[in-house]
Design an enzyme around this catalytic site. Structure first.
Site, short mmCIF file in Angstrom:
data_model
loop_
_atom_site.label_atom_id
_atom_site.label_comp_id
_atom_site.label_asym_id
_atom_site.label_seq_id
_atom_site.Cartn_x
_atom_site.Cartn_y
_atom_site.Cartn_z
N SER A 159 40.21 34.91 33.13
CA SER A 159 40.80 35.49 34.34
C SER A 159 42.04 34.69 34.72
O SER A 159 42.29 33.61 34.16
CB SER A 159 39.75 35.43 35.46
OG SER A 159 40.25 36.00 36.65
N LYS A 160 42.84 35.19 35.61
CA LYS A 160 43.96 34.40 36.13
C LYS A 160 44.43 35.04 37.42
O LYS A 160 44.29 36.25 37.62
CB LYS A 160 45.12 34.39 35.13
CG LYS A 160 46.08 33.24 35.32
CD LYS A 160 45.55 31.97 34.71
CE LYS A 160 46.48 30.81 34.86
NZ LYS A 160 46.06 29.68 34.02
#
Ligand code: NAD
Length: 479
Positions: A109-110
């Site tokens: 994720s980011k």
């Protein structure tokens, strides 16, 4: 007169996809599974207003989830004006591959917030961060079991502490609340060694590389890390720690530092601590006395050196400068500093690139340790330390008894007793776990690099190792 057109390159996300495609073409995955792994599952965009300085300011933020083959998903939150959907999706994808490569049990994720932190006072940044966190928490995009952010460019311990506190205010009975984010200060549920972790990982990665003379020879280098000439771009969290440790502990020489306002060059070596202190005080490298200052900083990427460490941002080595890069060894401390096009040019030239998904995995590795610490509610080493010391005491007592015997003529080396007696504290355990992780992941990549005739670079090797692991988890889940 002809106007020179800028060289068109794929976007950051397209660049990551190109590298993925190159690797996956060497695998036997079904086309459906290949596509499932490549695409980003979801990206949430939020626009929220905060009342500041007498007016409402609207901010745009993102949280992208690339792959949920393991949960929680993990990845930093970046504060920068250049943040956009393409960038967070590229970074989220890299997180998936990175976690798989170093066996951190997370999906990728980011997140990012389009903001220049320097434009705001601390109390304003707190309000903005808390509001952004609120938006993500209420959608479970920050949650100890589902999505666990960490620091990235423009964020650090301070922002992580605000996010953790915001989560606790909104989930007062969640006993595992502290595990909703990593990179917190140690007095707020953090772990010793997280701040230095990514730079420390870069150091361990280079040490491991230099343990294999054959690998060093592939980069047209020889000998040890000691005395090697290094140029670093970005003296932020990652670049500063990497440069400091390589210089102080491995005897390497930092001959160039590239920052936003130009570059510093000194062939006799720069004092990393002094440059860092100058940047903190003056906001940049301009005016630093003990080096030559070059206004066109990025040109120093092209200078002669043994090792180039881009540790600032993506796309800095691209079709515009790749053929002029002279460093025979590049270690990607930043995410995506080399574009897919530049990667091909550099490979052709025989440059060895230690890829981002491996090189900067120290951060997520220690974040994993922090998350485990938060869920177990106990500091690493708390149960074992004194017990270890008392067992060591038995050995020391015995050695002292023997060395008292004049006939044997034994002596105990100075300092041995103190060093041996001391049980490992948290920082030592963290560094040992990180070192072990970086070594194991390098060996996995290296095995593919050497064993397969169709793999001639470490990046493809890294992708092959990590995609295989992600594919195996999808298959195990029944997908
Ligand atoms: P940071 O904000 O602490 O530092 C970035 C540094 O780069 C700053 O000193 C900044 O002035 C400099 N910089 C920015 N633009 C520049 C430019 N155009 N030219 C030269 N210098 C420039 O960020 P960080 O946390 O050190 O992250 C750096 C890179 O490492 C990013 O790509 C990030 O995604 C990656 N990374 C960070 C972590 C982490 O734990 N912080 C983990 C993995 C990867």
């Amino acid at each position: 007169m002809t106007v020179q057109q800028p060289i068109q390159e794929p976007s950051f996300r397209e660049s990551v996809d190109l590298m993925f495609n190159r690797a996956v073409a060497l695998m036997d995955l079904s086309p459906g599974l290949e596509e499932k792994i490549r695409v980003c599952n979801a990206t949430y965009t939020v626009r929220f207003g905060v009342r500041l300085r007498g007016a409402i300011h609207t901010f745009t933020g993102y949280r992208s989830v690339h792959s949920e083959h393991m949960e929680p998903v993990k990845g930093g939150i970046r504060y920068a004006m250049a943040v956009n959907q393409d960038e967070v999706e590229a970074l989220a994808a890299l997180m998936t591959y990175k976690c798989a490569l170093v066996d951190a049990p997370f999906g990728g994720s980011k997140g990012g917030l389009r903001i220049n932190p320097a434009d705001w006072e601390e109390h304003e940044l707190e309000l903005i961060t808390r509001r952004f966190a609120y938006e993500l928490i209420k959608r479970d995009l920050i949650n100890p079991a589902q999505n666990v952010p960490a620091p990235d460019m423009g964020t650090g311990e301070r922002e992580m502490a605000w996010i953790a506190d915001q989560y606790k205010r909104m989930n007062t009975t969640d006993i595992n609340g502290a595990a909703c984010v990593t990179g917190k200060p140690t007095n707020a549920g953090g772990i010793a060694g997280r701040v230095e972790a990514t730079g420390r990982g870069v150091q361990y990665a280079l040490r491991e590389f230099f343990r294999y003379p054959e690998d060093v020879a592939k980069a047209h280098l020889s000998g040890k890390l000691e005395g090697k000439h290094i140029i670093v771009q970005g003296l932020g969290n990652v670049g500063y720690h990497a440069a400091k440790f390589l210089c102080e502990e491995d005897g390497a020489k930092i001959i160039g530092i590239i920052e936003r306002d130009g570059a510093l060059y000194n062939e006799n070596g720069l004092d990393v601590e002094a440059v860092r202190a100058w940047i903190v005080k003056h906001g940049g490298v301009t005016g630093y006395p003990d080096a030559e200052h070059r206004v066109a900083g990025a040109e120093l990427l092209e200078a002669e050196c043994d090792i180039l460490i881009p540790a600032a941002l993506e796309g800095v080595i691209n079709l515009g400068n790749a053929d002029r890069i002279k460093a025979p060894l590049i270690i990607e401390a930043a995410n995506g500093p080399v574009t897919a096009g530049a990667d091909a040019i550099l490979r052709e030239k025989g440059c060895v690139i230690i890829p981002d998904m491996y090189a900067n995995a120290g951060g997520v590795t220690v974040s994993y340790f922090e998350w485990v610490k938060n869920l177990s509610h106990i500091r690493f080493g708390r149960m074992q330390r004194r017990q270890e010391e008392s067992r060591h005491q038995l050995v020391v007592d015995e050695l002292e008894r023997l060395s008292a015997d004049k006939h044997l003529g034994w002596t105990i080396s100075p300092g041995f007793k103190e060093k041996y007696l001391r049980g490992a504290d948290e920082i030592e355990l963290v560094r040992s776990g990180l070192d072990d992780t970086m070594r194991a992941a390098y060996q996995a990549m290296r095995a593919v690099w050497y064993e397969r005739d169709d793999v001639d670079d470490l990046r493809t090797a890294a992708y092959l190792v990590s995609i295989r692991k992600v594919a195996d988890s999808y298959r195990a889940k029944g997908l």
